[in-house]
Design a protein around this motif. Structure first.
Motif, PDB file in Angstrom:
ATOM      1  N   LEU A  34      -8.340  -8.005  -5.492  1.00 33.31           N
ATOM      2  CA  LEU A  34      -7.861  -7.272  -4.321  1.00 33.31           C
ATOM      3  C   LEU A  34      -7.007  -6.100  -4.791  1.00 33.31           C
ATOM      4  CD1 LEU A  34      -7.213  -6.824  -1.296  1.00 33.31           C
ATOM      5  CD2 LEU A  34      -5.420  -8.568  -1.526  1.00 33.31           C
ATOM      6  N   VAL A  35      -7.327  -4.911  -4.300  1.00 33.74           N
ATOM      7  CA  VAL A  35      -6.529  -3.719  -4.574  1.00 33.74           C
ATOM      8  C   VAL A  35      -5.940  -3.246  -3.257  1.00 33.74           C
ATOM      9  CG1 VAL A  35      -6.572  -1.319  -5.344  1.00 33.74           C
ATOM     10  CG2 VAL A  35      -7.916  -3.040  -6.560  1.00 33.74           C
ATOM     11  N   MET A  36      -4.621  -3.111  -3.204  1.00 27.56           N
ATOM     12  CA  MET A  36      -3.951  -2.726  -1.966  1.00 27.56           C
ATOM     13  C   MET A  36      -3.364  -1.323  -2.115  1.00 27.56           C
ATOM     14  SD  MET A  36      -2.341  -6.278  -0.570  1.00 27.56           S
ATOM     15  CE  MET A  36      -2.725  -5.753   1.103  1.00 27.56           C
ATOM     16  N   ASN A  37      -3.940  -0.408  -1.351  1.00 24.52           N
ATOM     17  CA  ASN A  37      -3.523   0.990  -1.376  1.00 24.52           C
ATOM     18  C   ASN A  37      -2.615   1.241  -0.170  1.00 24.52           C
ATOM     19  OD1 ASN A  37      -3.285   3.710  -1.781  1.00 24.52           O
ATOM     20  ND2 ASN A  37      -5.436   4.190  -1.452  1.00 24.52           N
ATOM     21  N   GLY A  38      -1.337   1.488  -0.439  1.00 21.64           N
ATOM     22  CA  GLY A  38      -0.365   1.669   0.632  1.00 21.64           C
ATOM     23  C   GLY A  38       0.703   0.588   0.643  1.00 21.64           C
ATOM     24  N   TYR A  39       0.562  -0.404  -0.240  1.00 22.33           N
ATOM     25  CA  TYR A  39       1.532  -1.499  -0.319  1.00 22.33           C
ATOM     26  C   TYR A  39       2.191  -1.525  -1.694  1.00 22.33           C
ATOM     27  CZ  TYR A  39       0.831  -4.393   3.890  1.00 22.33           C
ATOM     28  OH  TYR A  39       0.820  -4.875   5.164  1.00 22.33           O
ATOM     29  N   ASP A  40       3.492  -1.763  -1.682  1.00 21.71           N
ATOM     30  CA  ASP A  40       4.185  -2.197  -2.878  1.00 21.71           C
ATOM     31  C   ASP A  40       4.498  -3.679  -2.709  1.00 21.71           C
ATOM     32  OD1 ASP A  40       6.282  -2.215  -1.040  1.00 21.71           O
ATOM     33  OD2 ASP A  40       7.215  -0.411  -1.849  1.00 21.71           O
ATOM     34  N   GLN A  41       5.221  -4.274  -3.650  1.00 16.68           N
ATOM     35  CA  GLN A  41       5.457  -5.712  -3.598  1.00 16.68           C
ATOM     36  C   GLN A  41       6.236  -6.117  -2.360  1.00 16.68           C
ATOM     37  OE1 GLN A  41       4.143  -7.974  -5.976  1.00 16.68           O
ATOM     38  NE2 GLN A  41       4.632  -9.328  -4.250  1.00 16.68           N
ATOM     39  N   ALA A  42       7.223  -5.318  -1.977  1.00 12.66           N
ATOM     40  CA  ALA A  42       8.025  -5.643  -0.796  1.00 12.66           C
ATOM     41  C   ALA A  42       7.163  -5.667   0.461  1.00 12.66           C
ATOM     42  CB  ALA A  42       9.168  -4.645  -0.649  1.00 12.66           C
ATOM     43  N   ALA A  43       6.266  -4.700   0.588  1.00 12.27           N
ATOM     44  CA  ALA A  43       5.394  -4.649   1.764  1.00 12.27           C
ATOM     45  C   ALA A  43       4.431  -5.832   1.783  1.00 12.27           C
ATOM     46  CB  ALA A  43       4.619  -3.336   1.782  1.00 12.27           C
ATOM     47  N   LEU A  44       3.923  -6.201   0.620  1.00 11.06           N
ATOM     48  CA  LEU A  44       3.021  -7.352   0.552  1.00 11.06           C
ATOM     49  C   LEU A  44       3.755  -8.641   0.921  1.00 11.06           C
ATOM     50  CD1 LEU A  44       0.373  -8.741  -0.127  1.00 11.06           C
ATOM     51  CD2 LEU A  44       1.039  -8.707  -2.541  1.00 11.06           C
ATOM     52  N   ASP A  45       4.937  -8.816   0.398  1.00 14.61           N
ATOM     53  CA  ASP A  45       5.709 -10.028   0.702  1.00 14.61           C
ATOM     54  C   ASP A  45       5.993 -10.151   2.199  1.00 14.61           C
ATOM     55  OD1 ASP A  45       5.748 -10.623  -1.977  1.00 14.61           O
ATOM     56  OD2 ASP A  45       7.764  -9.837  -2.322  1.00 14.61           O
ATOM     57  N   ALA A  46       6.119  -9.013   2.873  1.00 15.98           N
ATOM     58  CA  ALA A  46       6.444  -9.028   4.298  1.00 15.98           C
ATOM     59  C   ALA A  46       5.222  -9.256   5.188  1.00 15.98           C
ATOM     60  CB  ALA A  46       7.120  -7.710   4.687  1.00 15.98           C
ATOM     61  N   VAL A 101      -3.935 -13.212  -3.547  1.00 18.34           N
ATOM     62  CA  VAL A 101      -2.514 -12.912  -3.736  1.00 18.34           C
ATOM     63  C   VAL A 101      -1.817 -14.058  -4.457  1.00 18.34           C
ATOM     64  CG1 VAL A 101      -0.332 -12.378  -2.577  1.00 18.34           C
ATOM     65  CG2 VAL A 101      -2.489 -11.426  -1.701  1.00 18.34           C
ATOM     66  N   THR A 102      -1.999 -15.278  -3.972  1.00 16.86           N
ATOM     67  CA  THR A 102      -1.287 -16.417  -4.557  1.00 16.86           C
ATOM     68  C   THR A 102      -1.746 -16.712  -5.985  1.00 16.86           C
ATOM     69  OG1 THR A 102      -2.876 -17.999  -3.639  1.00 16.86           O
ATOM     70  CG2 THR A 102      -0.949 -17.439  -2.279  1.00 16.86           C
ATOM     71  N   GLU A 103      -2.989 -16.328  -6.312  1.00 14.80           N
ATOM     72  CA  GLU A 103      -3.513 -16.556  -7.659  1.00 14.80           C
ATOM     73  C   GLU A 103      -3.378 -15.323  -8.548  1.00 14.80           C
ATOM     74  OE1 GLU A 103      -7.495 -17.972  -7.156  1.00 14.80           O
ATOM     75  OE2 GLU A 103      -6.873 -19.633  -5.841  1.00 14.80           O
ATOM     76  N   ASP A 104      -2.596 -14.366  -8.097  1.00 13.10           N
ATOM     77  CA  ASP A 104      -2.294 -13.151  -8.874  1.00 13.10           C
ATOM     78  C   ASP A 104      -3.559 -12.411  -9.296  1.00 13.10           C
ATOM     79  OD1 ASP A 104      -0.463 -11.351  -9.747  1.00 13.10           O
ATOM     80  OD2 ASP A 104       0.088 -12.417 -11.582  1.00 13.10           O
ATOM     81  N   ARG A 105      -4.414 -12.166  -8.287  1.00 10.82           N
ATOM     82  CA  ARG A 105      -5.612 -11.352  -8.506  1.00 10.82           C
ATOM     83  C   ARG A 105      -5.510 -10.046  -7.731  1.00 10.82           C
ATOM     84  NH1 ARG A 105      -9.517 -13.833  -5.931  1.00 10.82           N
ATOM     85  NH2 ARG A 105      -8.565 -15.810  -5.323  1.00 10.82           N
ATOM     86  N   THR A 106      -4.274  -9.580  -7.515  1.00 15.38           N
ATOM     87  CA  THR A 106      -4.017  -8.425  -6.673  1.00 15.38           C
ATOM     88  C   THR A 106      -3.360  -7.307  -7.469  1.00 15.38           C
ATOM     89  OG1 THR A 106      -3.768  -9.821  -4.722  1.00 15.38           O
ATOM     90  CG2 THR A 106      -2.819  -7.623  -4.604  1.00 15.38           C
ATOM     91  N   VAL A 107      -3.872  -6.097  -7.275  1.00 21.40           N
ATOM     92  CA  VAL A 107      -3.288  -4.899  -7.878  1.00 21.40           C
ATOM     93  C   VAL A 107      -2.725  -4.044  -6.758  1.00 21.40           C
ATOM     94  CG1 VAL A 107      -3.723  -2.808  -9.222  1.00 21.40           C
ATOM     95  CG2 VAL A 107      -4.894  -4.953  -9.819  1.00 21.40           C
ATOM     96  N   LEU A 108      -1.444  -3.704  -6.872  1.00 17.03           N
ATOM     97  CA  LEU A 108      -0.757  -2.913  -5.859  1.00 17.03           C
ATOM     98  C   LEU A 108      -0.641  -1.469  -6.326  1.00 17.03           C
ATOM     99  CD1 LEU A 108       2.125  -5.423  -5.037  1.00 17.03           C
ATOM    100  CD2 LEU A 108      -0.032  -5.111  -3.789  1.00 17.03           C
ATOM    101  N   ILE A 109      -1.304  -0.582  -5.608  1.00 13.39           N
ATOM    102  CA  ILE A 109      -1.265   0.832  -5.991  1.00 13.39           C
ATOM    103  C   ILE A 109       0.041   1.489  -5.577  1.00 13.39           C
ATOM    104  CG2 ILE A 109      -2.346   3.059  -5.517  1.00 13.39           C
ATOM    105  CD1 ILE A 109      -5.004   1.748  -5.585  1.00 13.39           C
ATOM    106  N   GLY A 110       0.687   0.929  -4.554  1.00 11.73           N
ATOM    107  CA  GLY A 110       1.956   1.480  -4.093  1.00 11.73           C
ATOM    108  C   GLY A 110       1.812   2.179  -2.759  1.00 11.73           C
ATOM    109  N   GLN A 111       2.931   2.667  -2.245  1.00 11.27           N
ATOM    110  CA  GLN A 111       2.922   3.406  -0.991  1.00 11.27           C
ATOM    111  C   GLN A 111       2.134   4.705  -1.159  1.00 11.27           C
ATOM    112  OE1 GLN A 111       4.090   2.122   1.692  1.00 11.27           O
ATOM    113  NE2 GLN A 111       5.484   0.504   1.030  1.00 11.27           N
ATOM    114  N   TYR A 112       1.773   5.317  -0.027  1.00  8.37           N
ATOM    115  CA  TYR A 112       0.963   6.529  -0.093  1.00  8.37           C
ATOM    116  C   TYR A 112       1.700   7.699  -0.736  1.00  8.37           C
ATOM    117  CZ  TYR A 112      -2.212   3.965   2.900  1.00  8.37           C
ATOM    118  OH  TYR A 112      -3.073   3.022   3.393  1.00  8.37           O
ATOM    119  N   SER A 113       2.987   7.600  -0.863  1.00  7.88           N
ATOM    120  CA  SER A 113       3.751   8.634  -1.556  1.00  7.88           C
ATOM    121  C   SER A 113       3.760   8.413  -3.066  1.00  7.88           C
ATOM    122  CB  SER A 113       5.193   8.669  -1.034  1.00  7.88           C
ATOM    123  OG  SER A 113       5.811   7.408  -1.188  1.00  7.88           O
TER     124      SER A 113
END
Length: 336
Positions: free
Chosen positions: A259-271, A281-293
């Protein structure tokens, strides 16, 4: 100008962030090596596009880009920008490091953001308008063509889904540097081939590229009709055929091998209490690209022969950790 659909709006928003890191220098060296080599013998040039025929009588000297990433392609091939479309979003695209050595000393005038300003375009007296990734329609193309020869996408691909290789070659033809454009494509493809060789686990794994924060449930699954997924396809991952907005009931579609999440950082994912419990997510197969900025998000949005080497440097290692099938492997998220 006709309003673009959600996928196009998302593309424009993400095409606004770029980043600092090692590959920027390499990209600049490549551009210097390939750019500025056009010859009068290459002209006139005739290129068929989705809306008609682009006829370029002589080497362009005053180029306006109206696409959301076209400026990178023109700069990479040595073209001279006198105007460009203003990108939508929080990131200052003039800070993108992989293009810093190629940007004009003075700020390039902008000719509109979501809506193009045809009067401003005409006032800049272009001899070529480049809009392969512009989402224009026939009416706007016709108006632009009255100002100057206008390069649009072909009808071979969905709007906004022209592969970066094809976009590079189209732009190279328009600038009279077709051979140099092919050399640039070959060089960047070589970087992808090396990444594929180094990471055989990528082959055939399903990947979900999630654009977050847009309508409905706030999640939009990108498919092959969006240029941002081409980065992952070129690495060997399997991408859904079509983009789709996800309802809260279909967030299970995000639970892919990676899973690649474009627009999320760790805080946003946790929320996000609906996405956080997914196995990816729970098996740590997720890459967080970060917020759009974030610069990585912008690099993905540009999808150019300048930004892609940087993106490879940023994402290959996190993707490898996410794709190795071992939940104990920590995914070190990309940094700008």
């Amino acid at each position: 100008m006709t309003r673009r659909p959600l996928a196009a709006l998302a593309a424009a928003a993400t095409a606004l962030t770029l980043a600092a890191c090692g590959s920027g220098d390499d990209s600049a060296d490549t551009a210097e090596a390939t750019g500025g080599a056009s010859s009068d013998s290459a002209f006139p040039v005739t290129i068929e596009n989705k809306f008609g025929t682009t006829e370029i009588p002589a080497e362009p000297e005053r180029i306006i880009t109206i696409g959301f990433n076209d400026q990178d392609f023109v700069l990479a091939l040595g073209g001279t920008l006198v105007g460009e479309r203003e990108l939508i979003g929080d990131y200052d695209a003039t800070q993108r490091p992989w293009a810093q050595d190629l940007l004009p000393d003075d700020a390039v005038p902008t000719v509109g953001s979501d809506e193009l300003n045809l009067e401003e375009i005409a006032a800049l007296q272009p001899d070529l308008i480049v809009g392969v990734y512009s989402f224009i329609d026939q009416s706007v193309y016709d108006q632009l063509s009255e100002i100057a020869p206008t390069l649009a996408q072909t009808d071979e691909y969905a709007d906004g889904a022209t592969p970066w290789q094809e976009q590079t070659l189209l732009t190279g033809r328009a600038l009279g540097v077709e051979d140099e454009a092919q050399e640039l494509v070959d060089e960047v493809e070589g970087r992808f081939e090396q990444a594929v060789t180094d990471n055989p686990d990528f082959a055939g794994q399903d990947i979900a590229v999630d654009l977050t924060g847009l309508g409905g449930s706030g999640h939009y699954l990108l498919g092959q009709d969006d240029l941002r997924t081409q980065f992952f396809s070129d690495l060997g991952f399997t991408v859904p055929e079509a983009s789709t907005e996800l309802s809260a009931e279909r967030l299970d579609l995000l639970d892919a091998d990676v899973l690649v999440m474009n627009g999320y950082d760790q805080a946003a994912l946790d929320a996000d209490t609906l996405v956080a419990p997914l196995g990816a997510v729970t098996e740590d197969r997720t890459v967080l690209i970060g917020q759009y900025s974030s610069p990585v998000s912008a690099a993905l949005g540009f999808g150019s022969p300048l930004s892609l080497p940087y993106l490879l440097d940023q994402l290959v290692d996190p993707l490898a950790a996410a794709a190795d099938g071992d939940p104990a492997t920590t995914v070190e998220q990309p940094t700008s």
